[in-house]
Design a protein around this motif. Structure first.
Motif, PDB file in Angstrom:
ATOM      1  N   ALA A   1      15.710 -15.758  32.651  1.00 56.72           N
ATOM      2  CA  ALA A   1      16.949 -15.138  32.165  1.00 56.72           C
ATOM      3  C   ALA A   1      17.317 -13.928  33.019  1.00 56.72           C
ATOM      4  O   ALA A   1      18.486 -13.736  33.376  1.00 56.72           O
ATOM      5  CB  ALA A   1      16.790 -14.733  30.703  1.00 56.72           C
ATOM      6  N   GLU A   2      16.336 -13.116  33.361  1.00 51.91           N
ATOM      7  CA  GLU A   2      16.622 -11.934  34.179  1.00 51.91           C
ATOM      8  C   GLU A   2      17.096 -12.335  35.571  1.00 51.91           C
ATOM      9  O   GLU A   2      17.986 -11.695  36.135  1.00 51.91           O
ATOM     10  CB  GLU A   2      15.391 -11.040  34.265  1.00 51.91           C
TER      11      GLU A   2
ATOM     12  N   MET B   1      24.193 -19.114  28.856  1.00 55.36           N
ATOM     13  CA  MET B   1      22.984 -19.744  28.345  1.00 55.36           C
ATOM     14  C   MET B   1      22.694 -21.038  29.103  1.00 55.36           C
ATOM     15  O   MET B   1      21.533 -21.382  29.337  1.00 55.36           O
ATOM     16  CB  MET B   1      23.132 -20.021  26.851  1.00 55.36           C
TER      17      MET B   1
ATOM     18  N   ILE C   1      20.985 -20.055  32.307  1.00 57.57           N
ATOM     19  CA  ILE C   1      19.619 -19.587  32.050  1.00 57.57           C
ATOM     20  C   ILE C   1      18.697 -20.774  31.785  1.00 57.57           C
ATOM     21  O   ILE C   1      17.580 -20.846  32.306  1.00 57.57           O
ATOM     22  CB  ILE C   1      19.609 -18.596  30.872  1.00 57.57           C
TER      23      ILE C   1
ATOM     24  N   LYS D   1      19.274 -26.459  26.986  1.00 54.24           N
ATOM     25  CA  LYS D   1      19.692 -25.327  26.160  1.00 54.24           C
ATOM     26  C   LYS D   1      19.101 -25.387  24.751  1.00 54.24           C
ATOM     27  O   LYS D   1      18.700 -24.342  24.215  1.00 54.24           O
ATOM     28  CB  LYS D   1      21.220 -25.239  26.121  1.00 54.24           C
TER      29      LYS D   1
ATOM     30  N   LEU E   1      15.793 -23.805  24.876  1.00 57.90           N
ATOM     31  CA  LEU E   1      15.918 -22.352  25.007  1.00 57.90           C
ATOM     32  C   LEU E   1      16.184 -21.720  23.642  1.00 57.90           C
ATOM     33  O   LEU E   1      15.569 -20.710  23.275  1.00 57.90           O
ATOM     34  CB  LEU E   1      17.050 -22.022  25.979  1.00 57.90           C
TER      35      LEU E   1
ATOM     36  N   LYS F   1      21.496 -17.055  20.730  1.00 60.60           N
ATOM     37  CA  LYS F   1      21.822 -16.208  21.877  1.00 60.60           C
ATOM     38  C   LYS F   1      21.434 -14.755  21.614  1.00 60.60           C
ATOM     39  O   LYS F   1      20.911 -14.066  22.498  1.00 60.60           O
ATOM     40  CB  LYS F   1      23.315 -16.325  22.179  1.00 60.60           C
TER      41      LYS F   1
ATOM     42  N   LEU G   1      17.796 -14.092  22.294  1.00 64.22           N
ATOM     43  CA  LEU G   1      17.472 -13.933  23.712  1.00 64.22           C
ATOM     44  C   LEU G   1      17.870 -12.546  24.197  1.00 64.22           C
ATOM     45  O   LEU G   1      17.108 -11.876  24.905  1.00 64.22           O
ATOM     46  CB  LEU G   1      18.187 -15.003  24.537  1.00 64.22           C
ATOM     47  N   TYR G   2      19.065 -12.092  23.812  1.00 66.78           N
ATOM     48  CA  TYR G   2      19.518 -10.760  24.221  1.00 66.78           C
ATOM     49  C   TYR G   2      18.547  -9.682  23.730  1.00 66.78           C
ATOM     50  O   TYR G   2      18.191  -8.757  24.466  1.00 66.78           O
ATOM     51  CB  TYR G   2      20.905 -10.476  23.647  1.00 66.78           C
TER      52      TYR G   2
ATOM     53  N   LEU H   1      15.325  -9.658  25.686  1.00 70.91           N
ATOM     54  CA  LEU H   1      15.509  -9.011  26.987  1.00 70.91           C
ATOM     55  C   LEU H   1      15.551  -7.492  26.833  1.00 70.91           C
ATOM     56  O   LEU H   1      14.956  -6.761  27.633  1.00 70.91           O
ATOM     57  CB  LEU H   1      16.805  -9.500  27.639  1.00 70.91           C
TER      58      LEU H   1
END
Length: 211
Positions: A35-36, A48, A51, A59, A62, A69, A72-73, A76
């Motif tokens: 993701a980064e 997404m 990523i 997806k 993921l 979503k 994931l944010y 991070l």
């Protein structure tokens, strides 16, 4: 040798059949690394789909790891929050002059912004705009950051316990000021990080001088 052939992945694949597709990364750390990389490559518009493709998965897989979503944010953001808080605590408690501690604390924040501008914008701006959970997490981080700074200010000035709200007011004002200045600086780039650090430290020193 027969034993070696039996242990070889290639040898175990029947003739004419394609090699099995290599499984993509499945650990949380590997997915966050992917993701980064996408955020650094695509900036705040990272999707997404991109990523998932970078991670070598679909997806839905993921989402299975992070829920949605927002998950994931938040993951991070959490990766960097504790590191930054620890750097700031070290800066505020190091054996140095008041000016040196102020410069070190500001520079710890600006180094993160300068080193990962796409990730910073992705989390602080896009993430907050799209996901209430991310907005809450960033707000919680800013609150913790302000409280950590307030502890440093109270110790620096020797404030009594009943003056704690005063230290908090200054600290949270400084956090907002530094973030706003770093946003402006990223967009305009009028001078280097060291100059911005010095200008902000000058402003804070001036406030200290009137306490």
């Amino acid at each position: 040798m027969a034993t070696e052939a039996a242990e070889s992945p290639t040898a175990s694949t029947p003739p004419g059949r394609p090699e099995p597709r290599r499984r993509g990364p499945r650990t949380r750390t590997e997915l966050l690394d992917a993701a980064e990389r996408v955020v650094l490559r695509d900036g705040p518009s990272a999707s997404m789909n991109a990523i998932a493709a970078e991670a070598g998965i679909t997806k839905p897989i993921l989402y299975r790891h992070f829920g949605d979503k927002a998950g994931l944010y938040v993951a991070l953001a959490d990766r960097h929050i504790e590191t930054l808080l620890e750097l700031l605590r070290e800066a505020l408690t190091r054996p140095a002059t008041r000016r040196e501690r102020t410069v070190a604390a500001i520079d710890a924040w600006l180094r993160l912004v300068e080193g990962n501008p796409a990730l910073y914008r992705f989390l602080v701006h896009r993430g907050q705009a799209e996901e209430p959970e991310v907005r809450d997490r960033v707000a919680m981080f800013q609150r913790r950051l302000g409280d950590a700074l307030a502890i440093g200010i109270a110790a620096e000035l020797g404030l009594p316990e009943d003056q704690w709200p005063r230290a908090q007011a200054w600290a949270h004002g400084i956090v907002g000021m530094v973030q706003a200045a770093s946003d402006w600086w990223l967009d305009e780039q009028p001078f280097g990080r060291e100059d911005l650090t010095r200008h902000l430290a000058d402003l804070i020193d001036g406030a200290y001088a009137h306490t």
